[in-house]
Motif scaffolding. Structure first.
Motif, PDB file in Angstrom:
ATOM      1  N   GLY A  44       0.790  -1.220   0.000  1.00  0.00           N
ATOM      2  CA  GLY A  44       0.000   0.000   0.000  1.00  0.00           C
ATOM      3  C   GLY A  44       0.823   1.271   0.000  1.00  0.00           C
ATOM      4  N   ASP A  45       2.120   1.168   0.262  1.00  0.00           N
ATOM      5  CA  ASP A  45       2.963   2.367   0.230  1.00  0.00           C
ATOM      6  C   ASP A  45       3.006   2.935  -1.182  1.00  0.00           C
ATOM      7  OD1 ASP A  45       3.439   2.103   2.882  1.00  0.00           O
ATOM      8  OD2 ASP A  45       5.536   1.460   2.701  1.00  0.00           O
ATOM      9  N   ALA A  46       3.088   4.256  -1.245  1.00  0.00           N
ATOM     10  CA  ALA A  46       3.067   4.944  -2.532  1.00  0.00           C
ATOM     11  C   ALA A  46       4.432   4.876  -3.205  1.00  0.00           C
ATOM     12  CB  ALA A  46       2.650   6.394  -2.345  1.00  0.00           C
ATOM     13  N   LEU A  47       4.407   4.657  -4.498  1.00  0.00           N
ATOM     14  CA  LEU A  47       5.607   4.717  -5.332  1.00  0.00           C
ATOM     15  C   LEU A  47       5.347   5.713  -6.450  1.00  0.00           C
ATOM     16  CD1 LEU A  47       5.198   1.414  -4.563  1.00  0.00           C
ATOM     17  CD2 LEU A  47       7.437   1.360  -5.662  1.00  0.00           C
ATOM     18  N   ALA A  48       6.359   6.466  -6.802  1.00  0.00           N
ATOM     19  CA  ALA A  48       6.220   7.458  -7.864  1.00  0.00           C
ATOM     20  C   ALA A  48       7.412   7.352  -8.798  1.00  0.00           C
ATOM     21  CB  ALA A  48       6.127   8.867  -7.283  1.00  0.00           C
ATOM     22  N   ALA A  49       7.131   7.162 -10.063  1.00  0.00           N
ATOM     23  CA  ALA A  49       8.199   7.120 -11.064  1.00  0.00           C
ATOM     24  C   ALA A  49       8.604   8.541 -11.439  1.00  0.00           C
ATOM     25  CB  ALA A  49       7.740   6.356 -12.297  1.00  0.00           C
ATOM     26  N   LYS A  50       9.847   8.699 -11.800  1.00  0.00           N
ATOM     27  CA  LYS A  50      10.357   9.982 -12.266  1.00  0.00           C
ATOM     28  C   LYS A  50      10.764   9.859 -13.732  1.00  0.00           C
ATOM     29  CE  LYS A  50      12.029  11.359  -7.696  1.00  0.00           C
ATOM     30  NZ  LYS A  50      13.194  11.787  -6.881  1.00  0.00           N
ATOM     31  N   TYR A  98       3.116   9.253 -13.211  1.00  0.00           N
ATOM     32  CA  TYR A  98       3.000   7.800 -13.062  1.00  0.00           C
ATOM     33  C   TYR A  98       3.186   7.431 -11.591  1.00  0.00           C
ATOM     34  CZ  TYR A  98       3.421   7.762 -18.130  1.00  0.00           C
ATOM     35  OH  TYR A  98       3.218   7.979 -19.471  1.00  0.00           O
ATOM     36  N   ARG A  99       2.064   7.131 -10.938  1.00  0.00           N
ATOM     37  CA  ARG A  99       2.086   6.800  -9.512  1.00  0.00           C
ATOM     38  C   ARG A  99       1.269   5.541  -9.279  1.00  0.00           C
ATOM     39  NH1 ARG A  99       0.960  12.939  -7.114  1.00  0.00           N
ATOM     40  NH2 ARG A  99       2.814  13.904  -8.081  1.00  0.00           N
ATOM     41  N   PHE A 100       1.699   4.780  -8.276  1.00  0.00           N
ATOM     42  CA  PHE A 100       1.000   3.543  -7.946  1.00  0.00           C
ATOM     43  C   PHE A 100       1.357   3.134  -6.532  1.00  0.00           C
ATOM     44  CE2 PHE A 100       5.073   2.339  -9.707  1.00  0.00           C
ATOM     45  CZ  PHE A 100       5.108   2.957 -10.961  1.00  0.00           C
ATOM     46  N   SER A 101       0.655   2.116  -6.018  1.00  0.00           N
ATOM     47  CA  SER A 101       0.832   1.644  -4.649  1.00  0.00           C
ATOM     48  C   SER A 101       1.442   0.252  -4.671  1.00  0.00           C
ATOM     49  CB  SER A 101      -0.509   1.621  -3.908  1.00  0.00           C
ATOM     50  OG  SER A 101      -1.093   2.912  -3.883  1.00  0.00           O
ATOM     51  N   ASN A 136      12.747   7.963 -20.801  1.00  0.00           N
ATOM     52  CA  ASN A 136      13.459   7.295 -19.711  1.00  0.00           C
ATOM     53  C   ASN A 136      12.730   7.522 -18.396  1.00  0.00           C
ATOM     54  OD1 ASN A 136      16.031   6.419 -21.167  1.00  0.00           O
ATOM     55  ND2 ASN A 136      15.992   8.603 -21.625  1.00  0.00           N
ATOM     56  N   LEU A 137      12.114   6.455 -17.875  1.00  0.00           N
ATOM     57  CA  LEU A 137      11.460   6.493 -16.576  1.00  0.00           C
ATOM     58  C   LEU A 137      12.391   5.900 -15.520  1.00  0.00           C
ATOM     59  CD1 LEU A 137       7.807   5.311 -17.382  1.00  0.00           C
ATOM     60  CD2 LEU A 137       8.689   7.636 -17.294  1.00  0.00           C
ATOM     61  N   LEU A 138      12.264   6.375 -14.293  1.00  0.00           N
ATOM     62  CA  LEU A 138      13.061   5.886 -13.172  1.00  0.00           C
ATOM     63  C   LEU A 138      12.138   5.532 -12.013  1.00  0.00           C
ATOM     64  CD1 LEU A 138      15.863   8.643 -13.155  1.00  0.00           C
ATOM     65  CD2 LEU A 138      16.032   6.362 -14.141  1.00  0.00           C
ATOM     66  N   LEU A 139      12.428   4.414 -11.366  1.00  0.00           N
ATOM     67  CA  LEU A 139      11.696   4.016 -10.166  1.00  0.00           C
ATOM     68  C   LEU A 139      12.695   3.484  -9.153  1.00  0.00           C
ATOM     69  CD1 LEU A 139       8.982   3.586  -8.724  1.00  0.00           C
ATOM     70  CD2 LEU A 139       8.918   1.277  -9.703  1.00  0.00           C
ATOM     71  N   ASP A 140      12.796   4.140  -8.031  1.00  0.00           N
ATOM     72  CA  ASP A 140      13.744   3.740  -6.987  1.00  0.00           C
ATOM     73  C   ASP A 140      15.158   3.679  -7.560  1.00  0.00           C
ATOM     74  OD1 ASP A 140      14.152   3.111  -4.273  1.00  0.00           O
ATOM     75  OD2 ASP A 140      14.325   0.992  -4.749  1.00  0.00           O
ATOM     76  N   THR A 141      15.504   4.667  -8.387  1.00  0.00           N
ATOM     77  CA  THR A 141      16.783   4.848  -9.097  1.00  0.00           C
ATOM     78  C   THR A 141      16.997   3.840 -10.216  1.00  0.00           C
ATOM     79  OG1 THR A 141      18.202   3.444  -7.705  1.00  0.00           O
ATOM     80  CG2 THR A 141      17.825   5.703  -6.949  1.00  0.00           C
ATOM     81  N   LEU A 142      16.064   2.898 -10.438  1.00  0.00           N
ATOM     82  CA  LEU A 142      16.215   1.914 -11.510  1.00  0.00           C
ATOM     83  C   LEU A 142      15.619   2.454 -12.814  1.00  0.00           C
ATOM     84  CD1 LEU A 142      15.319  -1.492  -9.824  1.00  0.00           C
ATOM     85  CD2 LEU A 142      17.572  -0.740 -10.570  1.00  0.00           C
TER      86      LEU A 142
END
Length: 647
Positions: A44-50, A98-101, A136-142
């Motif tokens: 349920g924690d929020a994640l946001a791509a950059k 781009y956001r998701f849980s 180029n999308l990034l999620l948690d530096t990946l």
């Protein structure tokens, strides 16, 4: 010499000021060191791509993500904190919609419906599609990864970071990838409590206990071009679910969102979470896999053979020829100018001239100082990278580290330049301040900054994110302005006998041996710089650099001895260029790579960037290898003539 520490301290202070401006808010955001801890998420924690800059393998001009009509976040676009290296590399990381849980799989979600695309915007999108620009999308530096089938082997999947802006179909029409099927790979931590030591605080290491949680270990995308039903998106707000039949069969090979003047674009995405057995410390393995391990080993073995061959020649010269000549010299009276001078070998006849000051001594000292600085920066940077202190998770860390080390090595450059000046002047230190100042501004710093300024103006004019911001440009200018302020001969020079062949022919040919030790690694480095491939085999590179230093030293010693044997005492510049001539072959290989391997390079600006950076690379190689060759030859000549008695 007392000026060097003070000026180096001033330069370090300037660099620290620039780093404070452009570094992240937390140390963990700016540096990724071995032992750093992962970010664990609960369900349920929020994640946001950059999003990062748009990049292209054919055009070397990165552009801002929002230079195209993409959807922006509801709370506005915000720039992420970036390091000095990221800005110099052209990275511009910004927030995205781009956001998701965590662990919350979603169906197709509506992002936005743009305004009708103006003709100018449509032409810009078509231009970006023609130049194969990637999002180029990034999620948690990946970085996001896309898998496509290999046309030559359909059963093999090719991996690449990012995804295209769109595609041009066979009918000549342009289509935009407006729907993303995102997959987040996560690893579930065990239920036992794990205690991890974080970075040391002012008091002691802070211990934080984690119980379970999930870590992000992969980020994949399947881009699709879908033509959404008008009724499905009518009245929808951002993140509302849409019941679009088009997204159900998301297939990259089928296109539907055609780019037309005056037609709005509709963007959407969906996300799914997949558990993986890959541990967090191994999550970068998929990005850092480099083929050709056998090729690297072949390169090293080839270099070792060359080093052994040259070492055998040097040992023969030192242990047999030189010792025999010295023994003969002692038997004939021990004086180079005695009655038996005609029976002496050629190199002993120039004993009174071998340490004579060469032509343009100040320039030679400056070049050697620059070479020492570049060599020291390269060795220490590769060593730290091989130990894992410059992880790709910390974007731009390698460039930032190189700049810091280049600055610190200014003290060594000033010391080397002034020491050589004192040696050339037979112990006279007059004029050392001029040499120290010129070693700070002349040759590589001046040429490098001139090329950097010219290319930066081109990038500014084209609106590329590769252009350095004005404040950072001023900071780099300050670094350049403040960086690193650091035997007896006959009165009449001995006449040099006429040579059958110019010695500079041998000097030019000598560069083939050092180049033979590095050309395979050079191919991988060039592919990393210009084709977007990741280079992370710094262990191989460290070994190759050590072999390169050995080959350069041996080649210079052999050519210096050959020159002395024909009574040519003018060895200083030849010793420098004997090993430094490898830069000619490096530059030639850059031209070869441009013609035969870099087919997709497009546009005069991209060509200017390639030529400019290739010239700087060749200049840096010449200075570093030339300094090694001159140092080795000086030690050899000093050893050779230290046993001779002079009048």
């Amino acid at each position: 010499m007392a000026m060097a520490p003070r000026s180096t301290f001033t330069a370090v202070s300037t660099l620290m000021f620039v780093l404070l401006i452009y570094s992240g808010r937390s140390p963990a955001a700016a540096f990724y060191l071995p032992g750093s801890y992962p970010h664990r998420y609960r369900p349920g924690d929020a994640l946001a791509a950059k999003v990062n800059s748009l990049t292209s393998p054919s055009s070397k001009l990165p552009y801002p993500y929002y230079s195209l009509p993409f959807c922006a976040p509801q709370d506005g676009v915000r720039r992420a904190a970036e390091s000095l290296g990221e800005l110099l590399l052209g990275d511009r990381i910004e927030t995205s919609p781009y956001r998701f849980s965590m662990l919350n799989n979603t169906a197709a979600l509506f992002l936005c419906r743009t305004d009708p695309v103006a003709p100018a915007a449509a032409e810009l999108i078509k231009s970006r599609i023609d130049d194969a620009y990637q999002v180029n999308l990034l999620l948690d530096t990946l970085p996001v990864v896309r898998y496509v089938k290999n046309p030559a082997a359909p059963d093999v999947l090719l991996r690449s970071t990012g995804f295209p802006v769109g595609v041009r179909a066979d009918d000549g029409e342009y289509y935009v990838y407006n729907h993303l099927r995102l997959t987040v790979l996560v690893n579930k931590q065990n239920g036992t409590t794990r205690v991890e030591a974080l970075m040391a605080t002012a008091d002691a290491a802070e211990l934080i206990s984690f119980a379970g949680g999930y870590t992000v270990i992969g980020f994949e995308v399947v881009p699709c071009s879908v033509d959404h039903d008008a009724a499905a998106v009518r009245g929808k707000k951002m993140y509302d679910e849409i019941a679009s039949k088009a997204t159900a069969g998301c297939d990259p090979s089928v296109v539907g969102m055609r780019l037309q003047d005056g037609r709005p674009l509709v963007f959407s995405y969906e996300v799914s979470f997949v558990e993986s057995s890959v541990e967090w410390p191994s999550r970068w393995d998929a990005y850092l896999e480099m083929g050709g391990a056998k090729v690297h080993w072949f390169s090293i073995l080839n270099s070792i053979v060359v080093v052994a061959f040259l070492a055998a020649i040097v040992l023969v010269i030192l242990l047999r020829t030189v010792r025999r000549d010295l023994a003969q010299y002692e038997e004939l009276g021990g004086e180079a100018g005695g009655a038996h001078a005609d029976e002496l070998a050629g190199w002993k006849l120039v004993a009174a001239d071998v340490f004579r000051e060469p032509s343009h001594p100040v320039l030679l000292c400056v070049l050697v100082g620059d070479g020492v600085r570049i060599l020291g920066m390269g060795v220490v940077t590769i060593l730290f990278a091989a130990l894992g202190f410059m992880s790709p998770a910390s974007r731009g860390a390698l460039v930032t580290g190189m700049l810091c080390l280049y600055l610190v090595m200014g003290a060594a450059a000033g010391y080397a330049a002034v020491s050589l000046w004192k040696t050339l002047r037979q112990g006279d230190t007059a004029g050392w301040r001029s040499v120290a100042w010129r070693s700070s501004f002349a040759v590589f710093p001046a040429v490098g900054f001139a090329v950097f300024t010219a290319l930066n103006c081109l990038l500014w004019y084209n609106g590329s994110t590769g252009a350095v911001p004005l404040l950072l440009f001023v900071g780099v200018l300050l670094l350049w302005l403040l960086v690193s302020h650091p035997v007896r001969t006959n009165k009449i020079a001995r006449q040099v006998p006429a040579a059958r062949c110019s010695p500079w022919v041998m000097v030019a040919a000598a560069g083939t041996l050092p180049f033979g030790t590095v050309f395979i690694e050079l191919f991988f480095i060039m592919s990393s710089l210009w084709l977007g491939m990741v280079y992370y085999v710094f262990g191989f590179l460290l070994v190759v650099m050590a072999l390169l230093v050995a080959v350069c030293a041996e080649v210079s010693v052999v050519l210096t001895y050959m020159g002395l044997c024909v009574e040519d005492w003018r060895w200083w510049w030849r010793a420098f260029f004997a090993s430094g001539s490898v830069a000619l072959y490096t530059l030639g290989y850059a031209v070869y790579y441009l013609v035969f391997d870099l087919h997709s390079l497009a546009g005069p600006v991209s060509a200017a960037l390639y030529v400019g950076y290739s010239l700087l690379m060749a200049l840096a190689v010449m200075l570093a290898t030339g300094a090694v060759g001159l140092a080795a030859s000086f030690c050899f000549v000093h050893y050779l003539f230290s046993s001779l008695k002079m009048d």
